[in-house]
Design an enzyme around this catalytic site. Structure first.
Site, PDB file in Angstrom:
ATOM      1  N   LYS A 145      32.840  -4.634  -4.015  1.00  0.00           N
ATOM      2  CA  LYS A 145      31.556  -4.218  -3.417  1.00  0.00           C
ATOM      3  C   LYS A 145      30.736  -3.364  -4.369  1.00  0.00           C
ATOM      4  CE  LYS A 145      33.075  -4.625   1.382  1.00  0.00           C
ATOM      5  NZ  LYS A 145      34.519  -4.872   1.196  1.00  0.00           N
TER       6      LYS A 145
HETATM    7  O1  LIG Z   1      33.390  -7.828   1.755  1.00  0.00           O
HETATM    8  C1  LIG Z   1      34.362  -7.855   2.516  1.00  0.00           C
HETATM    9  O2  LIG Z   1      35.340  -8.520   2.260  1.00  0.00           O
HETATM   10  C2  LIG Z   1      34.248  -7.183   3.809  1.00  0.00           C
HETATM   11  C3  LIG Z   1      32.975  -7.116   4.344  1.00  0.00           C
HETATM   12  C4  LIG Z   1      32.809  -6.733   5.689  1.00  0.00           C
HETATM   13  O3  LIG Z   1      31.714  -6.785   6.233  1.00  0.00           O
HETATM   14  N1  LIG Z   1      33.914  -6.362   6.403  1.00  0.00           N
HETATM   15  C5  LIG Z   1      35.176  -6.350   5.858  1.00  0.00           C
HETATM   16  O4  LIG Z   1      36.118  -6.042   6.599  1.00  0.00           O
HETATM   17  N2  LIG Z   1      35.346  -6.704   4.547  1.00  0.00           N
HETATM   18  C6  LIG Z   1      36.676  -6.628   3.915  1.00  0.00           C
HETATM   19  O5  LIG Z   1      37.519  -7.616   4.500  1.00  0.00           O
HETATM   20  C7  LIG Z   1      38.847  -7.121   4.676  1.00  0.00           C
HETATM   21  C8  LIG Z   1      39.187  -7.127   6.140  1.00  0.00           C
HETATM   22  O6  LIG Z   1      40.515  -6.783   6.343  1.00  0.00           O
HETATM   23  P1  LIG Z   1      41.258  -6.939   7.748  1.00  0.00           P
HETATM   24  O7  LIG Z   1      40.426  -6.226   8.760  1.00  0.00           O
HETATM   25  O8  LIG Z   1      42.586  -6.297   7.507  1.00  0.00           O
HETATM   26  O9  LIG Z   1      41.373  -8.431   8.027  1.00  0.00           O
HETATM   27  C9  LIG Z   1      38.863  -5.733   4.024  1.00  0.00           C
HETATM   28  O10 LIG Z   1      39.278  -5.870   2.684  1.00  0.00           O
HETATM   29  C10 LIG Z   1      37.421  -5.299   4.088  1.00  0.00           C
HETATM   30  O11 LIG Z   1      37.063  -4.416   3.041  1.00  0.00           O
END
Ligand SMILES: O=C(O)c1cc(=O)[nH]c(=O)n1[C@@H]1O[C@H](COP(=O)(O)O)[C@@H](O)[C@H]1O
Length: 279
Positions: free
Chosen positions: A97
């Site tokens: 990011k």
């Molecule tokens: O860019 C991302 O991957 C991201 C964007 C977003 O809007 N929300 C989000 O959860 N993420 C990332 O996606 C992953 C979600 O993880 P879980 O919630 O464990 O499935 C994490 O690494 C977050 O940093």
């Protein structure tokens, strides 16, 4: 010339299904896996995920923060994970990011998107909230190196709305503007542009947005954040064909057993296929 990221991603999605699994070595997951929260634990965790999944999912998405917290040795583990995942056939989206201006953005781009960089990744998550134009050095370097970007447009977290839903003078909201920039970036690209948007699977009906950006839509929020594969058609409508659903903890919590990780990933992949082909 290197094949563009969008074309490589389309093929991987067609061959393996669109699932993206995150490599998010949370301290709590290391503990659940019986690992110590140290560099050896980090190394073991990442190696296990890569070994279990890099030959079957389209995309692996390491979350840089969980590696950076160990300093230079954590970055070394990240480098190795990226290289091993790519060698095993997965595309790697580096979730760092990044977002900055001018020459500093260019340096971030060199870090992740230059083919000779130790952390070269197939794509990088970037924040456009210093202005979409501030991402230009990354867009340019990604194009030159056959890499891609995922630009935060409508994020999965509830706090995102105060920026992303803000309405501009022309009546369009900020998130919609980011989608429009990406559509312009991807115009004319076949079979898919290389400049994707991050659009949370948690957001409910998005029919008021034009999601037809001719690029991939990375959709985090499935599993631990409460969204389900079955929600995808209602959230994304016709754009569901370009959605790359991300699951991190929902898969990772099944480790450290490699077979259990594969089973969990396969279950999500099957559910996603069922939900998105039925639509
Ligand atoms: O860019 C991302 O991957 C991201 C964007 C977003 O809007 N929300 C989000 O959860 N993420 C990332 O996606 C992953 C979600 O993880 P879980 O919630 O464990 O499935 C994490 O690494 C977050 O940093």
């Amino acid at each position: 010339m290197t094949e563009p990221f969008g074309a490589r991603l389309r093929r991987a999605m067609d061959e393996r299904g669109p699932l993206c699994v995150g490599i998010d070595p949370h301290a709590s997951l290391l503990a659940d896996w019986g690992l110590v929260d140290d560099i050896a634990g980090l190394e073991r965790f990442s190696r296990t995920v890569v070994e279990a999944l890099a030959d079957r999912v389209a995309v692996l998405k390491p979350q840089s923060a969980f590696f950076e917290r160990f300093g230079s040795r954590g970055i070394a583990v990240l480098e190795k994970s990226v290289q091993e995942a790519r060698a095993a056939g997965a595309l790697v989206v580096m979730d760092a990011k990044r977002g900055d201006i001018g020459s500093t953005m260019a340096a971030y781009a060199e870090t992740f998107l230059h083919r000779d960089a130790p952390l070269f990744s197939d794509a990088l998550t970037v924040s456009p909230y210093l202005g979409y134009g501030s991402l230009k050095p990354a867009v340019d370097l990604a194009r030159e190196n056959g890499a891609g970007l995922f630009v935060l447009a409508l994020t999965s977290n509830p706090e995102g709305g105060e920026v992303q839903h803000a309405v501009r003078g022309d009546g369009r909201n900020v998130g919609a503007t980011m989608l429009a920039h990406l559509a312009a970036e991807n115009a004319g690209e076949e079979p898919l542009g290389s400049f994707g948007a991050v659009v949370g699977a948690t957001l409910g009906d998005l029919s008021s947005y034009d999601l037809d950006i001719n690029g991939p839509l990375l959709a985090p929020g499935i599993g631990a954040q409460g969204a389900r594969p079955a929600d995808l058609p209602a959230v994304f409508g016709a754009a569901v064909r370009n959605v790359v659903p991300n699951v991190s903890r929902g898969v990772l919590r099944h480790g450290p057993d490699v077979v259990a990780l594969r089973d969990a990933s396969d279950r999500f992949a099957d559910e996603i296929r069922g939900a998105t082909t039925a639509s």
